[in-house]
Design an enzyme around this catalytic site. Structure first.
Site, PDB file in Angstrom:
ATOM      1  CB  THR A  40      -0.914  -0.008   1.247  1.00  0.00           C
ATOM      2  OG1 THR A  40      -1.655  -1.219   1.241  1.00  0.00           O
ATOM      3  CG2 THR A  40      -1.860   1.177   1.263  1.00  0.00           C
ATOM      4  CG  HIS A  43      -0.574   0.641  -4.471  1.00  0.00           C
ATOM      5  ND1 HIS A  43      -0.601   0.315  -5.804  1.00  0.00           N
ATOM      6  CD2 HIS A  43      -0.739  -0.522  -3.792  1.00  0.00           C
ATOM      7  CE1 HIS A  43      -0.792  -0.990  -5.925  1.00  0.00           C
ATOM      8  NE2 HIS A  43      -0.864  -1.524  -4.720  1.00  0.00           N
ATOM      9  CB  CYS A  99     -19.161  -1.691  14.460  1.00  0.00           C
ATOM     10  SG  CYS A  99     -17.740  -1.308  13.428  1.00  0.00           S
ATOM     11  NE  ARG A 200       8.953 -10.570  -3.898  1.00  0.00           N
ATOM     12  CZ  ARG A 200       8.140  -9.573  -3.583  1.00  0.00           C
ATOM     13  NH1 ARG A 200       6.856  -9.677  -3.829  1.00  0.00           N
ATOM     14  NH2 ARG A 200       8.601  -8.496  -2.980  1.00  0.00           N
ATOM     15  N   GLY A 263      -5.393 -11.553  -2.661  1.00  0.00           N
ATOM     16  CA  GLY A 263      -4.776 -10.767  -3.736  1.00  0.00           C
ATOM     17  C   GLY A 263      -5.833  -9.961  -4.474  1.00  0.00           C
ATOM     18  CB  ILE A 264      -6.331  -6.349  -4.787  1.00  0.00           C
ATOM     19  CG1 ILE A 264      -6.525  -6.296  -3.259  1.00  0.00           C
ATOM     20  CG2 ILE A 264      -7.290  -5.394  -5.489  1.00  0.00           C
ATOM     21  CD1 ILE A 264      -5.941  -5.100  -2.596  1.00  0.00           C
ATOM     22  CB  ILE A 286      -9.316 -12.585   2.989  1.00  0.00           C
ATOM     23  CG1 ILE A 286      -9.749 -14.047   2.980  1.00  0.00           C
ATOM     24  CG2 ILE A 286      -8.704 -12.190   4.337  1.00  0.00           C
ATOM     25  CD1 ILE A 286     -10.686 -14.441   4.081  1.00  0.00           C
ATOM     26  CE1 TYR A 287      -9.327  -3.852   2.760  1.00  0.00           C
ATOM     27  CE2 TYR A 287     -10.969  -3.481   4.465  1.00  0.00           C
ATOM     28  CZ  TYR A 287      -9.990  -2.999   3.619  1.00  0.00           C
ATOM     29  OH  TYR A 287      -9.651  -1.678   3.651  1.00  0.00           O
TER      30      TYR A 287
HETATM   31  P1  NAD Z   1       3.336  -8.678  -3.694  1.00  0.00           P
HETATM   32  O1  NAD Z   1       2.887  -7.893  -4.888  1.00  0.00           O
HETATM   33  O2  NAD Z   1       4.634  -8.342  -3.053  1.00  0.00           O
HETATM   34  O3  NAD Z   1       3.348 -10.232  -4.056  1.00  0.00           O
HETATM   35  C1  NAD Z   1       2.647 -10.789  -5.118  1.00  0.00           C
HETATM   36  C2  NAD Z   1       3.524 -11.880  -5.716  1.00  0.00           C
HETATM   37  O4  NAD Z   1       2.799 -12.523  -6.762  1.00  0.00           O
HETATM   38  C3  NAD Z   1       4.814 -11.342  -6.334  1.00  0.00           C
HETATM   39  O5  NAD Z   1       5.945 -11.978  -5.772  1.00  0.00           O
HETATM   40  C4  NAD Z   1       4.649 -11.667  -7.811  1.00  0.00           C
HETATM   41  O6  NAD Z   1       5.878 -11.978  -8.456  1.00  0.00           O
HETATM   42  C5  NAD Z   1       3.716 -12.874  -7.760  1.00  0.00           C
HETATM   43  N1  NAD Z   1       3.067 -13.203  -9.032  1.00  0.00           N
HETATM   44  C6  NAD Z   1       2.835 -12.405 -10.097  1.00  0.00           C
HETATM   45  N2  NAD Z   1       2.281 -13.118 -11.102  1.00  0.00           N
HETATM   46  C7  NAD Z   1       2.149 -14.383 -10.670  1.00  0.00           C
HETATM   47  C8  NAD Z   1       1.640 -15.580 -11.248  1.00  0.00           C
HETATM   48  N3  NAD Z   1       1.134 -15.603 -12.484  1.00  0.00           N
HETATM   49  N4  NAD Z   1       1.679 -16.716 -10.513  1.00  0.00           N
HETATM   50  C9  NAD Z   1       2.163 -16.701  -9.251  1.00  0.00           C
HETATM   51  N5  NAD Z   1       2.657 -15.590  -8.656  1.00  0.00           N
HETATM   52  C10 NAD Z   1       2.650 -14.456  -9.349  1.00  0.00           C
HETATM   53  O7  NAD Z   1       2.131  -8.546  -2.651  1.00  0.00           O
HETATM   54  P2  NAD Z   1       1.992  -8.854  -1.078  1.00  0.00           P
HETATM   55  O8  NAD Z   1       2.342  -7.640  -0.306  1.00  0.00           O
HETATM   56  O9  NAD Z   1       2.636 -10.150  -0.713  1.00  0.00           O
HETATM   57  O10 NAD Z   1       0.410  -8.998  -1.052  1.00  0.00           O
HETATM   58  C11 NAD Z   1      -0.217 -10.066  -1.744  1.00  0.00           C
HETATM   59  C12 NAD Z   1      -1.514  -9.615  -2.411  1.00  0.00           C
HETATM   60  O11 NAD Z   1      -2.501  -9.303  -1.410  1.00  0.00           O
HETATM   61  C13 NAD Z   1      -1.407  -8.360  -3.275  1.00  0.00           C
HETATM   62  O12 NAD Z   1      -2.296  -8.502  -4.387  1.00  0.00           O
HETATM   63  C14 NAD Z   1      -1.916  -7.259  -2.360  1.00  0.00           C
HETATM   64  O13 NAD Z   1      -2.439  -6.165  -3.075  1.00  0.00           O
HETATM   65  C15 NAD Z   1      -3.007  -7.992  -1.618  1.00  0.00           C
HETATM   66  N6  NAD Z   1      -3.346  -7.478  -0.289  1.00  0.00           N
HETATM   67  C16 NAD Z   1      -4.658  -7.562   0.066  1.00  0.00           C
HETATM   68  C17 NAD Z   1      -5.047  -7.190   1.338  1.00  0.00           C
HETATM   69  C18 NAD Z   1      -6.474  -7.332   1.729  1.00  0.00           C
HETATM   70  O14 NAD Z   1      -6.835  -6.887   2.836  1.00  0.00           O
HETATM   71  N7  NAD Z   1      -7.309  -7.978   0.896  1.00  0.00           N
HETATM   72  C19 NAD Z   1      -4.111  -6.710   2.263  1.00  0.00           C
HETATM   73  C20 NAD Z   1      -2.759  -6.662   1.885  1.00  0.00           C
HETATM   74  C21 NAD Z   1      -2.399  -7.055   0.605  1.00  0.00           C
HETATM   75 ZN    ZN Z   2     -18.532   0.007  11.641  1.00  0.00          ZN
END
Ligand code: NAD
Ligand code: ZN
Length: 342
Positions: A40, A43, A99, A200, A263-264, A286-287
């Site tokens: 985040t 971004h 809440c 990674r 993953g978003i 999941i959030y």
């Molecule tokens: P990150 O971007 O560091 O890790 C994502 C990994 O996925 C990278 O290592 C990348 O190389 C790999 N990847 C890309 N293409 C791929 C493929 N085709 N197959 C397999 N792997 C592949 O992100 P992070 O910080 O570890 O977070 C993971 C995910 O969760 C991100 O999408 C992030 O935005 C999301 N996220 C969501 C929440 C939520 O509350 N829902 C919170 C935090 C992060």
């Molecule tokens: Zn609330």
């Protein structure tokens, strides 16, 4: 105090002198010891479309941290100066239906620390007492600074029964790698993790993944056969945000498999719904983290031997934050921890 500020609507962050945060009667003032850089924050640093539409400027950013309480508001009775704490990154409204029912992670009106609430890349951060989590004595401070993203990993992984199960994790970023450690700790049999970046996958292996798969040149069906698996993965955790990874995952689940998606995904990402329906998959989005069921599990797992420290690839004094952000942008770092005591 010194703080990393998104000062203007442009790429970058700036180390500035800003006023110490004001302390409300129900707030806790924390002197930050360590803070980690999150996706985040990248971004926000890179000022992409999401950041431009979300972050008011100026804003002190950062939300993954650990620190020591130095002052509490007049309404606070169960925290005191000297306690080592982290903060839940979502400040909830306390008034919406969820809440009121005690399901705070489902709040309809949450604010984000370091997003639209002054953040933790600073010498001091002030939080409502309901956002403070006290650590067990003796916890490693670098590990404690990672409870926010570790919480994402734990929240996603512990949706399902893991004991003896075969788990597929797509994406070996910091959260996917920590999830591998959690699944092993929780007694999974095979913990297979995919990525497209060898470094990674190496990190994921250090954290306990039993098999790493570079999907650029390996196929998950072959990996299943090699492991003697017959019916597919029991549990799938999507942690890449990549739709091709999500499809790999869906196609490799067993009938009745359980999938959680952290993953978003990009808008319009497609999956084969026939597979979901005919194989009767359960899919859950999941959030964040559960307040505070996830935090309790994290504390006791770390106390009981869960080691996530290999996910930390760099430690820097906060004055060298620029190097940390450059390493993250270059894809050379997994977790970068900034030392705010230096
Ligand atoms: P990150 O971007 O560091 O890790 C994502 C990994 O996925 C990278 O290592 C990348 O190389 C790999 N990847 C890309 N293409 C791929 C493929 N085709 N197959 C397999 N792997 C592949 O992100 P992070 O910080 O570890 O977070 C993971 C995910 O969760 C991100 O999408 C992030 O935005 C999301 N996220 C969501 C929440 C939520 O509350 N829902 C919170 C935090 C992060
Ligand atoms: Zn609330």
């Amino acid at each position: 105090m010194k703080a990393l500020v998104k000062e203007k609507a442009d790429v970058g962050l700036w180390l500035k002198d800003v006023p110490e945060p004001e302390l409300g009667i129900s707030d806790v003032l924390i002197k930050v010891k360590r803070a980690a850089i999150c996706g985040t924050d990248m971004h926000i640093y890179n000022w992409d479309d999401w950041a431009q539409n979300t972050i008011p400027v100026p804003m002190v950013v950062g939300h993954e941290f650990v620190g020591e309480i130095v002052k509490v508001g007049s309404n606070v009775i169960d925290f005191h100066p000297g306690q080592i704490v982290s903060g839940e990154g979502h400040v909830v409204c306390s008034r919406c239906r969820n809440c009121m029912a005690g399901h705070r992670h489902l709040c309809a009106h949450a604010s984000g620390i370091g997003v639209n609430w002054p953040g933790a890349f600073a010498e001091y951060v002030a939080l409502p007492m309901s956002n403070v989590w006290e650590h067990r004595p003796g916890i490693d401070l670098d590990v404690a600074s990672l409870f926010d993203p570790l919480g994402n990993a734990v929240h996603t992984a512990l949706q399902w029964d893991l004991l003896g199960e075969d788990v597929l994790i797509t994406g070996a970023g910091p959260i996917g790698s920590m999830a591998a450690a959690v699944c092993r700790h929780a007694g999974a049999r095979h913990v297979v993790i995919t990525d497209v970046v060898p470094e990674r996958l190496e990190t994921a292996k250090k954290l306990g993944a039993t098999r790493t798969v570079d999907v650029r040149n390996q196929n998950l069906k072959d990996v299943q056969a090699e492991l003697g698996m017959i019916e597919g993965f029991d549990v799938g955790l999507e942690m890449s945000g990549n739709s091709s990874a999500l499809n790999d995952l869906i196609e490799n689940m067993c009938h009745g498999g359980k999938v959680s998606i952290l993953g978003i995904q990009t808008k319009g990402a497609e999956i084969n719904w026939e597979t979901v329906i005919f194989n009767m998959l359960t899919i859950k989005g999941i959030y964040g983290r559960e307040m505070y069921a996830t935090w309790y599990k994290m504390s006791v797992m770390v106390e009981n031997g869960l080691d996530i420290s290999p996910v930390i690839t760099h430690r820097l004094p906060y004055q060298e934050f620029q190097e940390g952000f450059d390493l993250m942008n270059a894809g050379e770092a997994s977790k970068v921890v900034l030392n705010w005591e230096a």
